[in-house]
Design a protein around this motif. Structure first.
Motif, PDB file in Angstrom:
ATOM      1  N   GLU A   1      -1.106  -9.194  -2.363  1.00 53.37           N
ATOM      2  CA  GLU A   1      -1.807  -7.971  -1.940  1.00 53.37           C
ATOM      3  C   GLU A   1      -0.821  -7.085  -1.177  1.00 53.37           C
ATOM      4  O   GLU A   1      -0.034  -7.580  -0.375  1.00 53.37           O
ATOM      5  CB  GLU A   1      -2.947  -8.330  -0.964  1.00 53.37           C
ATOM      6  N   ARG A   2      -0.882  -5.784  -1.421  1.00 52.94           N
ATOM      7  CA  ARG A   2      -0.053  -4.795  -0.721  1.00 52.94           C
ATOM      8  C   ARG A   2       1.448  -5.035  -0.830  1.00 52.94           C
ATOM      9  O   ARG A   2       2.221  -4.532  -0.033  1.00 52.94           O
ATOM     10  CB  ARG A   2      -0.411  -4.763   0.783  1.00 52.94           C
ATOM     11  N   GLU A   3       1.834  -5.824  -1.835  1.00 58.40           N
ATOM     12  CA  GLU A   3       3.267  -6.049  -2.001  1.00 58.40           C
ATOM     13  C   GLU A   3       3.908  -4.878  -2.742  1.00 58.40           C
ATOM     14  O   GLU A   3       3.248  -4.170  -3.499  1.00 58.40           O
ATOM     15  CB  GLU A   3       3.501  -7.358  -2.782  1.00 58.40           C
ATOM     16  N   LEU A   4       5.187  -4.660  -2.506  1.00 57.38           N
ATOM     17  CA  LEU A   4       5.960  -3.693  -3.282  1.00 57.38           C
ATOM     18  C   LEU A   4       7.110  -4.465  -3.915  1.00 57.38           C
ATOM     19  O   LEU A   4       7.997  -4.961  -3.215  1.00 57.38           O
ATOM     20  CB  LEU A   4       6.491  -2.568  -2.381  1.00 57.38           C
ATOM     21  N   ARG A   5       7.038  -4.615  -5.227  1.00 61.38           N
ATOM     22  CA  ARG A   5       8.025  -5.437  -5.923  1.00 61.38           C
ATOM     23  C   ARG A   5       8.784  -4.604  -6.943  1.00 61.38           C
ATOM     24  O   ARG A   5       8.197  -3.871  -7.719  1.00 61.38           O
ATOM     25  CB  ARG A   5       7.303  -6.571  -6.657  1.00 61.38           C
TER      26      ARG A   5
ATOM     27  N   THR B   1      -1.930  11.118 -11.133  1.00 60.75           N
ATOM     28  CA  THR B   1      -3.020  10.657 -12.016  1.00 60.75           C
ATOM     29  C   THR B   1      -3.238   9.152 -11.860  1.00 60.75           C
ATOM     30  O   THR B   1      -4.347   8.664 -12.035  1.00 60.75           O
ATOM     31  CB  THR B   1      -2.744  10.953 -13.525  1.00 60.75           C
ATOM     32  N   VAL B   2      -2.163   8.438 -11.551  1.00 57.36           N
ATOM     33  CA  VAL B   2      -2.278   6.980 -11.389  1.00 57.36           C
ATOM     34  C   VAL B   2      -2.911   6.639 -10.035  1.00 57.36           C
ATOM     35  O   VAL B   2      -3.722   5.725  -9.922  1.00 57.36           O
ATOM     36  CB  VAL B   2      -0.875   6.317 -11.508  1.00 57.36           C
ATOM     37  N   VAL B   3      -2.532   7.398  -9.010  1.00 53.07           N
ATOM     38  CA  VAL B   3      -3.000   7.128  -7.639  1.00 53.07           C
ATOM     39  C   VAL B   3      -4.458   7.563  -7.438  1.00 53.07           C
ATOM     40  O   VAL B   3      -5.215   6.899  -6.726  1.00 53.07           O
ATOM     41  CB  VAL B   3      -2.100   7.887  -6.631  1.00 53.07           C
ATOM     42  N   ALA B   4      -4.850   8.659  -8.085  1.00 55.61           N
ATOM     43  CA  ALA B   4      -6.153   9.277  -7.802  1.00 55.61           C
ATOM     44  C   ALA B   4      -7.360   8.333  -7.942  1.00 55.61           C
ATOM     45  O   ALA B   4      -8.262   8.374  -7.109  1.00 55.61           O
ATOM     46  CB  ALA B   4      -6.336  10.525  -8.673  1.00 55.61           C
ATOM     47  N   PRO B   5      -7.390   7.439  -8.952  1.00 54.79           N
ATOM     48  CA  PRO B   5      -8.546   6.521  -9.037  1.00 54.79           C
ATOM     49  C   PRO B   5      -8.503   5.380  -8.009  1.00 54.79           C
ATOM     50  O   PRO B   5      -9.354   4.494  -8.057  1.00 54.79           O
ATOM     51  CB  PRO B   5      -8.457   5.953 -10.461  1.00 54.79           C
ATOM     52  N   GLU B   6      -7.501   5.394  -7.109  1.00 52.33           N
ATOM     53  CA  GLU B   6      -7.368   4.376  -6.058  1.00 52.33           C
ATOM     54  C   GLU B   6      -7.295   2.948  -6.607  1.00 52.33           C
ATOM     55  O   GLU B   6      -8.128   2.089  -6.255  1.00 52.33           O
ATOM     56  CB  GLU B   6      -8.536   4.486  -5.065  1.00 52.33           C
ATOM     57  N   PRO B   7      -6.326   2.659  -7.475  1.00 47.92           N
ATOM     58  CA  PRO B   7      -6.213   1.294  -8.007  1.00 47.92           C
ATOM     59  C   PRO B   7      -5.721   0.315  -6.930  1.00 47.92           C
ATOM     60  O   PRO B   7      -5.120   0.731  -5.942  1.00 47.92           O
ATOM     61  CB  PRO B   7      -5.165   1.438  -9.114  1.00 47.92           C
TER      62      PRO B   7
ATOM     63  N   ASP C   1      -1.342   1.595   0.901  1.00 47.97           N
ATOM     64  CA  ASP C   1      -2.709   1.355   0.403  1.00 47.97           C
ATOM     65  C   ASP C   1      -2.781   0.595  -0.912  1.00 47.97           C
ATOM     66  O   ASP C   1      -3.867   0.183  -1.310  1.00 47.97           O
ATOM     67  CB  ASP C   1      -3.434   2.695   0.193  1.00 47.97           C
ATOM     68  N   HIS C   2      -1.658   0.485  -1.627  1.00 50.55           N
ATOM     69  CA  HIS C   2      -1.695  -0.136  -2.955  1.00 50.55           C
ATOM     70  C   HIS C   2      -0.541  -1.123  -3.091  1.00 50.55           C
ATOM     71  O   HIS C   2       0.554  -0.841  -2.613  1.00 50.55           O
ATOM     72  CB  HIS C   2      -1.494   0.904  -4.063  1.00 50.55           C
ATOM     73  N   ALA C   3      -0.803  -2.244  -3.785  1.00 49.86           N
ATOM     74  CA  ALA C   3       0.321  -3.086  -4.204  1.00 49.86           C
ATOM     75  C   ALA C   3       1.013  -2.334  -5.345  1.00 49.86           C
ATOM     76  O   ALA C   3       0.347  -1.633  -6.112  1.00 49.86           O
ATOM     77  CB  ALA C   3      -0.177  -4.429  -4.696  1.00 49.86           C
ATOM     78  N   ILE C   4       2.341  -2.461  -5.416  1.00 44.35           N
ATOM     79  CA  ILE C   4       3.081  -1.700  -6.435  1.00 44.35           C
ATOM     80  C   ILE C   4       4.148  -2.585  -7.090  1.00 44.35           C
ATOM     81  O   ILE C   4       4.862  -3.318  -6.402  1.00 44.35           O
ATOM     82  CB  ILE C   4       3.766  -0.454  -5.817  1.00 44.35           C
ATOM     83  N   VAL C   5       4.214  -2.515  -8.406  1.00 44.79           N
ATOM     84  CA  VAL C   5       5.301  -3.151  -9.147  1.00 44.79           C
ATOM     85  C   VAL C   5       6.066  -2.024  -9.825  1.00 44.79           C
ATOM     86  O   VAL C   5       5.474  -1.212 -10.537  1.00 44.79           O
ATOM     87  CB  VAL C   5       4.770  -4.131 -10.220  1.00 44.79           C
TER      88      VAL C   5
END
Ligand SMILES: Nc1ncnc2c1ncn2[C@@H]1O[C@H](COP(=O)(O)OP(=O)(O)OP(=O)(O)O)[C@@H](O)[C@H]1O
Length: 245
Positions: A29-33, A149-155, A185-189
């Protein structure tokens, strides 16, 4: 604790070519990889397996413990995974705000979708582009709108394929800062092969080589790893500085 996203022995073959070869990794959760590796290392193929574009030959993909291997891209998106490929998704004739709103409309009414789209543009520092037709934007600006567009739906998780491709050094640094901000706010790969970007991001990095995981460590440790220099440049860093006598 259950990982947000995990792969178990993920393998993808194209005939005799093993593009992804038994990759096991886990994103919290909330990782940035960051996923890096030289050309042909298997990053894009791995990305396409995660996003449902390819059905892996064997192995599993788990989302919060649920097996999502082989699901279609829209089924994966519905689980709260936002994906940005390198293929532009926005229509040139729409304004940035209209384009981003369109993506949120699937889940919300027009008014709420517009509000969320505007908030996403604002968050990425491009509220001033809202009324501009996407077709008139510079490459770097357009990439930021695509990101909106990717961020707006709050994934819950965002997977990005080479978000800085074609960007200037300045834009790359700016995008790295934005991605770090989004990571609150988001985990990100992020699949990338720009080392400047990896330096600026400075989080956990997984290095692919010949379809396998060669190294997984902090950005600092990975950038100092002679094996990583070897596969990237074909020679250790000190060799590059040697001046022939
Ligand atoms: N559709 C395909 N059919 C056959 N072989 C493929 C296919 N896609 C990828 N490959 C092969 O799989 C291997 C991994 O390719 P992939 O594109 O995943 O690497 P990559 O790390 O993303 O490279 P790059 O940084 O150049 O995009 C390469 O040997 C490539 O030639």
């Amino acid at each position: 604790m259950t990982a947000l996203l995990a792969t178990e022995n993920l393998t993808m073959r194209f005939g005799g070519v093993v593009a992804v070869d038994g990759v096991t990794l886990s994103i919290g959760e909330r990782e940035l990889r960051c996923l890096i590796g030289p050309n042909g290392a298997g990053k894009s193929t791995f990305f396409r397996c995660l996003t449902g574009q390819y059905r892996p030959t064997s192995g599993r993909i788990l989302w919060r413990g649920e097996d999502i291997t082989g699901l279609q891209p829209h089924e994966i998106a519905r689980r709260g995974i936002g994906i940005k490929t390198q293929v532009p998704s926005l229509f040139d004739r729409l304004t940035a705000l209209e384009g981003v709103t369109l993506g949120v409309r699937r889940r919300h009414g027009e008014r709420e979708a517009r509000k969320r789209a505007m908030a996403a543009l604002d968050r990425l520092g491009i509220a001033d582009l809202a009324a501009k037709p996407v077709g008139l934007l510079a490459h770097g600006q357009r990439q930021l709108v695509e990101l909106a567009t990717v961020v707006a739906p709050e994934p819950d998780l965002i997977i990005l394929d080479e978000p800085t491709a074609g960007m200037s050094a300045e834009e790359t640094a700016g995008t790295a800062a934005l991605i770090r901000e989004m990571n609150r706010d988001h985990a990100i790969v992020v699949v990338e092969h720009d080392m400047q970007f990896i330096r600026a991001i400075a989080r956990t990095v997984t290095v692919f080589h010949q379809g396998r995981v060669l190294a997984e460590d902090s950005a600092e440790a990975v950038l100092a790893d002679p094996r990583v220099h070897d596969v990237y440049l074909g020679r250790p860093p000190e060799a590059r500085q040697k001046v022939p006598a």
